[in-house]
Design a protein around this motif. Structure first.
Motif: not given
Length: 155
Positions: A83-104
């Motif tokens: 929730l703290e992570f989601l509460g911030r605004e970012y210039d860039m988000l890096v999604n560093y994962y390969e598998e199709d995971n619902l939570m990520m």
């Protein structure tokens, strides 16, 4: 997840970075702190959160963690770090994962970021920039990311 994410109206340039890392497949999540030197960011400009399928909340981890157990009723997230992570605004988000995971994927969609960067095996609807790089080659990822951010006039 089908709804388009809210747009972020931040100026061009990378000053804050959020990273969602699949720690089950890439254990060196701390290497993302190298982006501080690479892009000349402030020391606290990077926020990393790691996904692990099963983790012990009492075990020490160098980064904040979340798992499938943190998803509650009606898709509500029940983890204060997330929730703290989601509460911030970012210039860039890096999604560093390969598998199709619902939570990520859910975290990626809910995170407010002007530019979202992911790896080749991911859903193209989630990311603005997709780099076709193996998960374990962080050095190549870092150099390619820098190259494309220069092309986009972000750095």
């Amino acid at each position: 997840m089908e709804k388009p994410s809210k747009s972020v109206t931040r100026e061009k340039g990378i000053t804050s970075v959020g990273c969602i890392v699949d720690v089950d497949n890439f254990q060196q999540a701390e290497t993302f702190y190298e982006l501080i030197d690479e892009f000349g960011l402030r020391p606290n400009a990077i926020k990393i959160i790691g996904y692990k399928r099963e983790y012990d909340k009492n075990s020490p981890y160098s980064i904040q963690m979340f798992s499938d157990k943190d998803l509650g009723w009606k898709g509500q997230i029940e983890n204060s770090y997330v929730l703290e992570f989601l509460g911030r605004e970012y210039d860039m988000l890096v999604n560093y994962y390969e598998e199709d995971n619902l939570m990520m994927k859910l975290l990626s969609v809910k995170t407010l970021a002007r530019l979202k960067v992911g790896l080749g095996a991911q859903d193209p609807k989630v990311n603005d920039l997709i780099l076709n790089i193996p998960l374990n080659d962080f050095k190549l990822f870092k150099s390619e990311l820098k190259k494309y951010l220069k092309v986009l006039n972000e750095i």
